[in-house]
Design a protein around this motif. Structure first.
Motif, short mmCIF file in Angstrom:
data_model
loop_
_atom_site.label_atom_id
_atom_site.label_comp_id
_atom_site.label_asym_id
_atom_site.label_seq_id
_atom_site.Cartn_x
_atom_site.Cartn_y
_atom_site.Cartn_z
N MET A 1 0.84 -1.17 0.00
CA MET A 1 0.00 0.00 0.00
C MET A 1 0.88 1.23 0.00
O MET A 1 1.63 1.46 0.94
CB MET A 1 -0.88 -0.06 1.27
N THR A 2 0.77 1.97 -1.09
CA THR A 2 1.55 3.20 -1.13
C THR A 2 0.60 4.37 -1.37
O THR A 2 -0.62 4.17 -1.46
CB THR A 2 2.64 3.14 -2.24
N GLY A 3 1.13 5.57 -1.46
CA GLY A 3 0.31 6.75 -1.67
C GLY A 3 1.10 7.97 -1.25
O GLY A 3 2.13 7.83 -0.59
N LYS A 4 0.63 9.12 -1.64
CA LYS A 4 1.32 10.35 -1.22
C LYS A 4 1.22 10.51 0.30
O LYS A 4 0.25 10.04 0.90
CB LYS A 4 0.66 11.54 -1.92
N GLY A 5 2.20 11.16 0.88
CA GLY A 5 2.14 11.45 2.31
C GLY A 5 0.83 12.16 2.66
O GLY A 5 0.38 13.00 1.90
N GLY A 6 0.25 11.80 3.78
CA GLY A 6 -0.96 12.49 4.21
C GLY A 6 -2.26 11.94 3.66
O GLY A 6 -3.33 12.47 3.95
N THR A 7 -2.19 10.87 2.86
CA THR A 7 -3.43 10.34 2.29
C THR A 7 -4.06 9.28 3.18
O THR A 7 -5.14 8.79 2.90
CB THR A 7 -3.19 9.72 0.89
N GLY B 1 6.47 8.73 -3.81
CA GLY B 1 7.73 9.31 -4.28
C GLY B 1 8.89 8.34 -4.21
O GLY B 1 9.87 8.47 -4.94
N ARG B 2 8.82 7.35 -3.32
CA ARG B 2 9.94 6.44 -3.16
C ARG B 2 9.59 4.98 -3.46
O ARG B 2 10.42 4.10 -3.31
CB ARG B 2 10.48 6.55 -1.72
N ILE B 3 8.34 4.73 -3.88
CA ILE B 3 7.90 3.34 -3.96
C ILE B 3 8.64 2.55 -5.04
O ILE B 3 8.99 1.39 -4.85
CB ILE B 3 6.35 3.24 -4.15
N GLY B 4 8.88 3.20 -6.18
CA GLY B 4 9.55 2.50 -7.27
C GLY B 4 10.92 2.02 -6.85
O GLY B 4 11.28 0.86 -7.00
N ARG B 5 11.68 2.94 -6.28
CA ARG B 5 13.03 2.60 -5.83
C ARG B 5 12.97 1.53 -4.76
O ARG B 5 13.78 0.61 -4.73
CB ARG B 5 13.68 3.86 -5.28
N THR C 1 -0.53 9.37 -7.82
CA THR C 1 -1.05 8.02 -8.01
C THR C 1 -0.89 7.60 -9.47
O THR C 1 -0.41 6.51 -9.78
CB THR C 1 -2.54 7.97 -7.60
N ARG C 2 -1.26 8.52 -10.38
CA ARG C 2 -1.14 8.19 -11.80
C ARG C 2 0.33 7.97 -12.17
O ARG C 2 0.67 7.00 -12.85
CB ARG C 2 -1.77 9.29 -12.67
N ASP C 3 1.20 8.87 -11.68
CA ASP C 3 2.63 8.70 -11.96
C ASP C 3 3.15 7.40 -11.36
O ASP C 3 3.93 6.68 -11.98
CB ASP C 3 3.44 9.87 -11.36
N GLY C 4 2.70 7.10 -10.14
CA GLY C 4 3.16 5.91 -9.44
C GLY C 4 2.75 4.64 -10.17
O GLY C 4 3.54 3.70 -10.30
N ILE C 5 1.51 4.61 -10.66
CA ILE C 5 1.04 3.43 -11.38
C ILE C 5 1.88 3.23 -12.64
O ILE C 5 2.32 2.11 -12.95
CB ILE C 5 -0.46 3.57 -11.72
#
Lengths: 405, 321
Positions: free
Chosen positions: B1-7, B147-151, B200-204
């Motif tokens: 489970m990822t997402g921007k901080g604060g979500t 922001g860091r999930i890919g890495r 989210t779109r960028d992360g996907i």
């Protein structure tokens, strides 16, 4: 009823006094991720510029549209002039990011004319600059080509914070700026901004790296055979190729940097020097407020000056009779009207929701201020849309300064 | 489970773990950021590095929680695979553990993803009974932000650049084989706001480019729908029917219907503007083509009862093991 006013309202932050004070040289904005640090930093910088100071804002990873609004199209580590939203000098006011020379090359601002520059931190480039500055060309080439350095300079946690500090030190020394506003990197914890540089410095100066360094260095000789075991363990875990890269990196690096840690300490001292002020940024949710609390506590422990807490995206109640209309009353009234007055129902329900939300916000704020009673708190009300132009930033600046208070 | 901080990642991950445990599942909820987010969500004391049953789900299920930290994972790893407790202690003194866990890229992430994937593979009765049932039906990770999930998840390539052979390298390979497998999904938590949705779109896209599998988009803190269609648009442009509003307020006996109507009209307008933006953001999220799952915004504080309620909302939307 609903609590339109708090029992003990904390004093708001005096933003204009802070940014107008010629003694204020650095403002650091910190807080958890996603709380609007970048927007707050940019809004403070814009306001300072419009109030006559030569200002630069360092941002790290701004949202695309916000960056574009400041004319930042690339991560190039150079302060770029930002055309202010209204003409401040003859020939200014153009909206074209490249052509507008509203604020020039550190030349303006001499006759009380403010200017705004913005830069995006490129941590690799900053690191490269540090290396080039301290090494002869051949050594610099060796270091820059080392795979270990390449990883260190791009993805080590801590490097971004270290380089933000480094850049801050450079800008401060240049003497070109009246005020430097820093937006801190999106770290795991807001405290990382304070701790990561020292940690990285400690590592680069540390026993491990000396031990892994060229054989025959002091520690290695002293510790003798016992260390061979550890050496082979390290090799086993990370692979010998890695060790070799690391060793040659250390060999090259060691001659260049007498004291990485000392360098980190020096920038850390800059944060404690008079003229630096911290603005802690949060939103009214428990995680962000807890993070803000940690930070406020830490600043107090380290005797670093806290200018105040900015709480973004709050939902204040209206100032008229709506302020005294409780959520319970509004909900009951909405139920009564359910089938006859759809618009009034929607209004009453939205009011009830807003009141409950506000109660929770006030509870979070009170919890914060009861732990840190001297903290000055300024709220910035939620806007329907994100800020992505200078006019929006100016409005945020105005809210921060309490123009409507 | 990822997402921007604060979500609300931690809340969403916990609710997901509870939903997956509903009906008798055994689920491990693992946090990796050292924030003790689950402990603070559950109002408990900080959790040790230990898998501990913390929540029970309807139908006999249970959620164990592991607050993973890289340093403990490294020492455990050294002991498990090399019987090197003493070496571990020596490394700690030298600062090697500090190095491996807080400074080195990838290594920290290798250890944490390694721990998670070990829990995924783990069977009851340990290694001696390879055919036994898995200890956990699901492992939910409260992962680093978008922001860091890919890495973070792509430890393999990060590490391959540095440790090209050796146990860390193999460890990374093993972790990647689970993360890349059909058993793993990367879910995204978002709000109906521009930046979290953009991330989210960028992360996907990033996760897909890495050859990993995005799962659902979990839209968190969704507010109630109060106005629709023409009325919504009218309210947004400040042309709401104030006469009708005053009339309604008069019917319920408000003391100053006109003054109150002016205040409420302002609130309705900001609600309408916000809601129109939310509808646009939702549309953009739908275009991504991932299933959308919703959780409501709760105005009270969060507690176990509220979490159970959120888990039920997920179950109702088809979330199950």
């Amino acid at each position: 009823m609903t609590g339109g006013a708090r029992r003990a309202d904390p004093k708001p932050m005096d933003v204009d006094a802070l940014i107008d004070d010629p003694g204020t040289k650095i403002v650091v904005c910190c807080g958890a991720g996603g709380v609007g640090k970048t927007t707050t930093a940019a809004a403070l910088a814009l306001r300072a510029a419009e109030r006559g100071r030569r200002t630069v804002v360092i941002t790290v990873d701004p949202a695309r549209r916000l960056a574009q609004s400041m004319g930042l199209e690339e991560l190039d580590n150079t302060p770029r002039p930002v055309p202010l939203p209204r003409p401040v000098t003859a020939g200014g006011g153009s909206r074209d990011g490249q052509a507008a020379r509203v604020s020039g090359d550190g030349q303006d601002g001499q006759d009380g004319q403010g200017s705004l520059h913005a830069m995006m931190l490129d941590m690799k480039r900053t690191f490269d600059e540090v290396v080039r500055e301290h090494a002869d060309p051949e050594r610099a080439r060796q270091i820059l080509a080392n795979p270990f350095y390449q990883t260190l300079s791009t993805s080590f946690s801590g490097t971004q914070e270290y380089m933000a500090m480094e850049k801050l030190g450079q800008l401060r020394q240049s003497g070109e700026w009246d005020l430097i506003v820093v937006d801190t990197p999106p770290s795991r914890s807001a405290l990382d901004f304070l701790d990561a540089p020292k940690r990285l410095g400690r590592f680069l100066d540390g026993r491990l790296i000396r031990f892994l360094g060229p054989a025959g260095s002091g520690t290695f000789r002293l510790l003798g055979a016992g260390m061979n075991m550890v050496g082979s363990v390290v090799g086993k875990i990370v692979g010998t190729r890695f060790l070799n890269d690391l060793r040659s990196f250390v060999a090259a690096f060691d001659t260049v940097f007498g004291g990485f840690q000392e360098r980190a300490e020096r920038t850390y001292r800059l944060l404690r020097a008079p003229g630096t002020a911290f603005v802690v940024v949060a939103v009214p949710d428990s995680d962000a407020m807890r993070e803000a609390s940690f930070f406020v506590k830490r600043l107090a422990e380290d005797a670093m000056p806290l200018a105040g807490l900015v709480v973004n995206r709050t939902h204040p109640l209206p100032t008229g009779p709506g302020a005294d209309l409780s959520a319970e009353w509004a909900s009951t009234a909405a139920d009564t009207l359910a089938d006859t007055h759809p618009l009034a129902v929607a209004a009453l329900r939205s009011h009830a929701e807003r009141v409950r939300r506000r109660e929770r916000e006030l509870w979070l704020l009170e919890r914060m201020t009861s732990t840190h009673p001297d903290t000055r708190v300024t709220e910035v009300a939620a806007r329907p849309e994100d800020v992505h132009d200078l006019v929006g930033l100016r409005e945020i600046g105005s809210a921060l300064a309490g123009d409507e208070r | 489970m990822t997402g921007k901080g604060g979500t609300g990642k931690t809340t969403a991950a916990t609710a997901l773990a509870l939903a997956l445990a509903t009906g008798g599942g055994r689920v491990l909820l693992m946090e990796v950021e050292g924030r003790q987010g689950v402990a603070s969500l559950l109002g408990s004391a900080p959790l040790p590095y230990e898998e501990r049953v913390m929540l029970s789900a309807p139908g006999g299920g249970s959620v164990s929680v592991l607050a993973a930290d890289a340093e403990a994972a490294l020492l455990e790893y050294l002991e498990m695979f090399y019987g090197m407790r003493r070496a571990g202690q020596a490394l700690t003194k030298l600062g090697a553990v500090d190095f491996a866990t807080t400074i080195a890229p990838g290594l920290r992430d290798v250890l944490l993803t390694g721990k998670a994937t070990e829990a995924v593979r783990r069977r009851e009765g340990g290694r001696r009974s390879p055919g036994g049932p898995h200890q956990y039906d699901a492992v939910v990770m409260d992962a680093p932000p978008t922001g860091r999930i890919g890495r973070f998840l792509n430890v393999n390539s990060e590490v391959a650049g540095l440790a090209r052979m050796g146990p860390i390298h193999e460890h990374a390979e093993r972790a990647m084989s689970v993360i890349r497998s059909d058993q793993a999904r990367v879910h995204f938590v978002t709000l109906l706001e521009e930046m979290p949705a953009q991330e989210t779109r960028d992360g996907i896209a990033e996760v897909e480019a890495l050859g990993l599998r995005p799962g659902a988009v979990l839209v968190n803190m969704v507010g109630p729908r109060l106005l629709e269609g023409v009325e919504l648009t009218a309210a947004a442009i400040g042309e709401l029917d104030e006469v009708a509003l005053i009339d309604g307020l008069r019917v319920v006996g408000a003391t100053d219907p006109t003054g109150l109507a002016a205040d409420l009209a302002g609130e309705v307008r900001s609600y309408a503007l916000r809601h129109l933006l939310e509808l646009r953001v939702r549309g953009e999220l739908e275009d991504v083509g991932r299933p959308l799952v919703e959780l409501p915004r709760l105005e009270g504080g969060m507690d176990r009862a509220a979490l159970t309620g959120l888990a039920r909302r997920l179950s109702e939307q088809g979330v199950r093991k």
